[in-house]
Design an enzyme around this catalytic site. Structure first.
Site, mmCIF file in Angstrom:
data_model
loop_
_atom_site.group_PDB
_atom_site.id
_atom_site.type_symbol
_atom_site.label_atom_id
_atom_site.label_comp_id
_atom_site.label_asym_id
_atom_site.label_seq_id
_atom_site.Cartn_x
_atom_site.Cartn_y
_atom_site.Cartn_z
ATOM 1 N N ASP A 1 0.830 -1.205 0.000
ATOM 2 C CA ASP A 1 0.000 0.000 0.000
ATOM 3 C C ASP A 1 0.866 1.258 0.000
ATOM 4 O OD1 ASP A 1 -2.205 -1.621 0.155
ATOM 5 O OD2 ASP A 1 -2.463 -1.381 2.320
ATOM 6 N N ARG B 1 -11.935 -0.077 -7.143
ATOM 7 C CA ARG B 1 -11.746 0.369 -5.753
ATOM 8 C C ARG B 1 -11.467 1.859 -5.686
ATOM 9 N NH1 ARG B 1 -8.460 -4.457 -2.524
ATOM 10 N NH2 ARG B 1 -9.683 -6.181 -3.344
ATOM 11 N N ASP C 1 -5.564 2.850 1.453
ATOM 12 C CA ASP C 1 -6.396 1.864 2.137
ATOM 13 C C ASP C 1 -6.668 2.261 3.590
ATOM 14 O OD1 ASP C 1 -6.423 0.375 -0.137
ATOM 15 O OD2 ASP C 1 -5.504 -1.412 0.731
#
Length: 513
Positions: A160, A242, A193
């Site tokens: 991430d 997403r 995230d």
């Protein structure tokens, strides 16, 4: 054992003193970060980051870790101005009671009141991610994070670019660029995230691009406690899906530009609710809906533009909001905000979003506002010259004193550090050595300013300030700048360079009462 800290320090303009690892930096922190947190990050008491705290400069990941670990507590406010490339090669673990950091990522764990701000020529976190966990009141502004991998080499942060988890509160990520060079098969994961009870977050004026996954809220269908997230004036480009994947919770997406979305955009699932205002969706597929599950989410839509958008047919595990999106819920937004007309969003976002854009923003009427002194401007007071430490009021007691040292490089002199001129300097004959200021009678001092030549800034990797008579270490750290310590009476003070990456050049060794 706590590591001492001394990084390149910002300009003093007023006077705010903050103790960091036994060294006091005095500076005007009010100008060290620009704009104010908005969206959901403005709720729950607001998000101010390190405002009111010490301002330090870091050019390596190790220095970022030192700044975090050198604070007097894990909540002592600090603004870390970052310039240059941060990577695995210059990031080492650092110990300290106010931090829990590592060598493979920038770990903001169990801390609060921190700002990480890109300045100068820019800050790039290359293949090294930023992880926020069990933390609150964090600002990340004007940086680029790219090519963070969870597989391959090197790996960082589970792949991430920026990740948050475990009770995180009040984070504002602004004017950043987050990018990858592929999808999961190439080793990358999400760009932005949030999971495990993360709340009150704003992502604004940022670019997310070239990745399979933009970002998620909730790591699985039972992780539903993350909520209250605002996304505005961001560019989402060349992403598969997403954007975000929202499981449970409440979110707000407005004035974003979605372009080249391959599979799906805003994916509201498992009872999640999102308000979608005045966004511009272009050359994309399935911009809004519930996808890849039968656990439906909800949306409130208004003012959006759909330009060359395609919609898939509804079916099992696939519930697109279009081709004629209508609201399926209502979302009450607790903060004030101004909406740009969706038709001008591409041009506004193109001008403002991402790192190194001067922190430009929209005024809510499709016009651009530019801060008077953005931190990417080399003349900005928030981005002070690192070659000259802050001025200190009072009389420089080094003028008229004597000087000596352990060695001196060719063409340099001990006396050059006490002559009041920054055009002359002392260097040791190697990379380490001692330079001292001495008096015929005892002097009481509590502040030292070490000034470096412009072509040698950053060479000093370790130093100690020592009372020559007693051997007591008054302070220690890295870099140069203003060093304050408990007032001490002495006849000679030593600045001992214990480690250096190049040849140090000290132009002035100033002392003050």
């Amino acid at each position: 054992m706590r590591r001492s800290l001394a990084l390149k320090v910002g300009t003093v303009a007023a006077a705010m003193a903050v103790a960091v690892a036994g060294i006091t930096f005095s500076m005007n922190s009010a100008t060290a970060q620009t704009n104010a947190a908005n969206g959901y990050a403005s709720q729950n008491g607001g998000t101010t980051g390190g405002a009111g705290g010490a301002v330090v400069r870091a050019t390596t990941g190790t220095q970022i870790n030192q700044a975090l670990c050198g604070r007097s507590s894990d909540s002592t406010p600090i603004i870390i101005q970052v310039e240059g490339t941060i990577n695995h090669g210059n990031t080492a673990d650092v110990s300290g009671s106010s931090c829990d950091v590592g060598s493979t990522l920038i770990d903001l764990k169990g801390v609060s009141n921190v700002t990480i701000l890109g300045v100068g020529s820019g800050a790039v976190f290359d293949q090294i991610g930023i992880h926020i966990r069990e933390s609150s009141n964090i600002i990340i502004q004007n940086v680029t994070v790219k090519n963070v991998k969870k597989s391959g080499s090197p790996t960082s942060n589970g792949g991430d670019a920026i990740g948050m988890e475990n009770g995180v509160r009040n984070v504002w990520v602004d004017h950043v660029t987050l990018e990858a060079s592929g999808g999961e098969s190439e080793g990358y994961d999400g760009l932005f995230d949030m999971k495990d009870d993360t709340k009150y977050v704003t992502l604004s004026y940022s670019i997310l691009r070239n990745s399979e996954r933009g970002g998620l809220v909730g790591s699985g269908d039972s992780d539903l406690d993350s909520s209250f997230i605002t996304y505005h004036h961001n560019l989402y480009q060349n992403l598969n899906s997403r954007i975000p994947l929202l499981r449970g919770g409440t979110a707000h997406s407005y004035n974003n530009h979605f372009v080249g979305i391959v599979e799906s955009g805003i994916n509201s699932r498992v009872g999640a609710k999102i308000k979608v205002d005045n966004n511009y969706f272009e050359d994309s597929k399935d911009p809004i809906g519930t996808f890849y599950t039968d656990l439906r989410g909800y949306w409130q839509v208004s003012g959006n533009v759909f330009d060359n958008v395609t919609w898939s047919s509804p079916g099992t595990d696939n519930y697109p909001a279009g081709p004629n999106p209508t609201s399926t819920t209502t979302v009450s937004i607790p903060y004030s905000y101004s909406l740009d007309n969706a038709n001008c969003v591409p041009s506004v976002v193109s001008t403002t979003a991402g790192a190194n854009k001067g922190l430009k923003t929209s005024n809510g009427s499709c016009s651009i506002q530019t801060p008077t002194n953005p931190p990417t401007d080399p003349t900005d007071p928030t981005d002070p010259p690192t070659t000259t430490p802050p001025p200190t009021t009072g009389t420089n007691l080094s003028l008229g004193a004597g000087a000596d040292g352990t060695s001196k490089g060719g063409g340099t002199s001990y006396g050059n550090v006490i002559d009041g001129s920054t055009s002359t300097y002392w260097s040791p004959s190697g990379t380490t050595g001692r330079i001292s200021v001495k008096w015929g009678s005892a002097q009481t001092i509590d502040t030292v300013v070490i000034r470096e030549a412009s072509d040698a800034v950053g060479n000093i990797d370790g130093w100690q300030l020592v009372n020559n008579s007693t051997g007591a270490v008054l302070a220690s750290g890295t870099g140069a700048g203003t060093i304050s310590f408990t007032a001490t009476s002495l006849t000679k003070v030593n600045f001992v360079i214990t480690a250096a990456s190049g040849t140090p050049k000290i132009t002035e060794f100033e002392t003050y009462a």
